[in-house]
Structure formats: C-alpha cells, structure tokens
Design a protein around this motif. Structure first.
Motif, short mmCIF file in Angstrom:
data_model
loop_
_atom_site.label_atom_id
_atom_site.label_comp_id
_atom_site.label_asym_id
_atom_site.label_seq_id
_atom_site.Cartn_x
_atom_site.Cartn_y
_atom_site.Cartn_z
N SER A 178 0.83 -1.21 0.00
CA SER A 178 0.00 0.00 0.00
C SER A 178 0.86 1.26 0.00
N ALA A 179 1.94 1.24 0.79
CA ALA A 179 2.85 2.39 0.82
C ALA A 179 3.51 2.61 -0.53
N GLN A 180 3.91 1.52 -1.18
CA GLN A 180 4.54 1.63 -2.50
C GLN A 180 3.56 2.22 -3.52
N ARG A 181 2.30 1.78 -3.45
CA ARG A 181 1.29 2.32 -4.37
C ARG A 181 1.10 3.82 -4.13
N ILE B 261 11.68 1.84 2.67
CA ILE B 261 10.63 2.67 2.07
C ILE B 261 10.52 4.02 2.77
N ILE B 262 10.71 4.04 4.09
CA ILE B 262 10.72 5.31 4.81
C ILE B 262 11.83 6.21 4.24
N GLY B 263 12.97 5.60 3.93
CA GLY B 263 14.05 6.36 3.28
C GLY B 263 13.63 6.90 1.93
N CYS C 184 0.94 4.28 5.99
CA CYS C 184 0.94 2.84 5.67
C CYS C 184 2.23 2.17 6.12
N ILE C 185 3.36 2.80 5.86
CA ILE C 185 4.64 2.15 6.17
C ILE C 185 4.90 2.14 7.67
#
Length: 280
Positions: free
Chosen positions: A134-137, A173-175, A150-151
């Motif tokens: 979801s975070a990637q989307r 992903i936070i990065g 999300c992340i």
C-alpha cells in the motif's frame, strides 16, 4: 490416486525450489504439471495454490497478462471456497499487477481490501506485507503522507512480530519517502538502518530496491557518479535474482536510469547556458 497426489505435491515443491534458484522455465513447467495433477484429482483448492504461485512467479518476471489470468482463476476458487488467507494473497498480487501497469486506483481497491481482511483476521504479518504494498502504491501516486501512514503500520507490526526482514523493508521505504520530501538526513538514517538489517545473500530484490533509493539520494545531493554505481549494483542483483526488466524492481531501476539521464541533460544545459552568458 495416491500416486497422483504425491506427484502433484512433488511438482509443486519442485516448482518452488526452481523459482527460488532462478530456474524460471523449469519452475513454470513444474507449476503447470502440479496444476494438471491437482485437477486430475478434482482438487480445485490445490490447483488454485499452484495457480497463485505461478502468478506470483510471472509477476516477478514482469509478465503481467499471464500473471493476471492465473491469479484471477486462483482468486475465483479461493473466493468460492471462503479461503480468506490465500484470497488476500491473490488480491495483493492483482493489486501489484495494477500498480506496475499504472492502474493505481484499481491497485488501491485490491490492496486495501486485502488489508481490511487481514485486520479482521488479526493476521498481522500479512498486514505488514500488505501495508508495504500500500505504501509503494501511494508513493507512485505521489501520496507521500498516506504512504508514511501505511509504512509506519508495517513497521509497527514487524517490530511486534520480531520480523527483522519486514522492519528492514519498512525502513527502506521510509528512506524513499524522505527523499521525495527532501529530508535527506532522515533518508540517510533510514536507509542505513535498512542496510544493517537486511541479510547478505538473501532477498536480493530488496537489496536492489535499496540501491535504487541510495541512487536517488546520491542524485538529489549532486553525486551522479555514486548514483550510477548504485544503478549498476541494482541491475546486477536483478539479473542475479533472475527478475524481468519489467518486474517491479526492473521498473524502479529504469526510473532511476531515466532520472540520472535527465540530471545529466540538465547539467549539460546549465553549462551551455553559462558558457553562452560568458560570451555576451
């Protein structure tokens, strides 16, 4: 019947082993054999498992039409049988296909439904994985605040479960989010945490994604040489993992290559404008 049952189980296990070893064509053949054996037994549930695994293999190769077809069939069987766990995996796979083919609204529907079902089942490891998707989307849609929400959920569940790999991917992903928000100190810190947590020699696609983020960070800070090194390192890992050029990580690497090319063109234009100014 016993022989066919054992053949189906053996073919499924061989397919998974070949897939992990990067022997993609062999994996396909074993999955097809497993599907045929399960159907011969009239065991639609077993066939659906093999179909779903074949679908995820095709996603890793960037073969989205083939993946969509088999995952849709697996989804139909799992839905009719009320098998919610496998159904959620199908939903996320379908969402990933939509995400990688720029159908982001449709991707959101599939992935959010999987997240909702995982919350209802209190399947927190699944929820961590689905929240990562979801975070990637959200990142692809430019929804960075929502991606952060999300992340953080993925990070929280990964920590509660002592799931180090999930935590590493979350930090990665936070990065990536921090880079987009131009918070380079936070990006550096988050990517360093992800690097420390990811095991060497495992999860090569996640290591490749880290190189994408590190390349973007380097480029954001005016270091195209380092960005190029990260791009090359990521490409080597993709090839070693035997993932297709149009797979999720393949598309990310292409994006980084385009960003690097655009940066070089921009710098060339600036040099040209500066030289032109000096001639006046």
């Amino acid at each position: 019947i016993g022989d066919v049952f054992h053949q189906a189980m053996m073919q499924g296990n061989l397919a998974l082993s070949c897939g992990r070893a990067g022997r993609i064509e062999a994996a396909r053949q074993h999955f097809q054999a497993a599907i045929a054996a399960e159907r011969n037994l009239r065991h639609e549930g077993g066939a659906a498992v093999a179909l779903a695994n074949l679908g995820h293999l095709e996603i890793s190769m960037g073969n989205y039409e083939e993946a969509w077809s088999v995952l849709k069939e697996a989804h139909r069987v799992h839905l009719s049988a009320g098998r919610i766990g496998p159904l959620c995996q199908d939903l996320v796979g379908l969402g990933a296909i939509c995400m990688y083919t720029e159908r982001l609204d449709e991707a959101e529907e599939y992935i959010e439904l999987a997240c909702t079902l995982a919350r209802q089942r209190r399947a927190f490891r699944d929820l961590a994985v689905f929240s990562i998707f979801s975070a990637q989307r959200c990142m692809l849609a430019g929804q960075f605040q929502r991606a952060e929400t999300c992340i953080q959920e993925a990070l929280r569940h990964s920590r509660q479960l002592d799931w180090l790999h999930g935590e590493a991917v979350a930090w990665s992903i936070i990065g990536g989010i921090a880079i987009q928000q131009k918070d380079y100190d936070r990006a550096n810190d988050s990517l360093a945490k992800a690097t420390a947590m990811l095991e060497d020699g495992h999860h090569l696609d996640d290591h490749a994604q880290l190189h994408v983020y590190k390349g973007r960070l380097a480029l954001s800070q005016g270091d195209p040489s380092s960005a190029r090194k990260h791009l090359n390192a990521g490409q080597k890992l993709r090839i070693l993992r035997n993932m297709g050029e149009n797979s999720g990580i393949g598309l990310e690497l292409k994006s980084l290559a385009n960003e690097l090319s655009d940066w070089n063109l921009e710098q060339t234009a600036k040099l040209f404008d500066s030289a032109l100014e000096q001639t006046k």
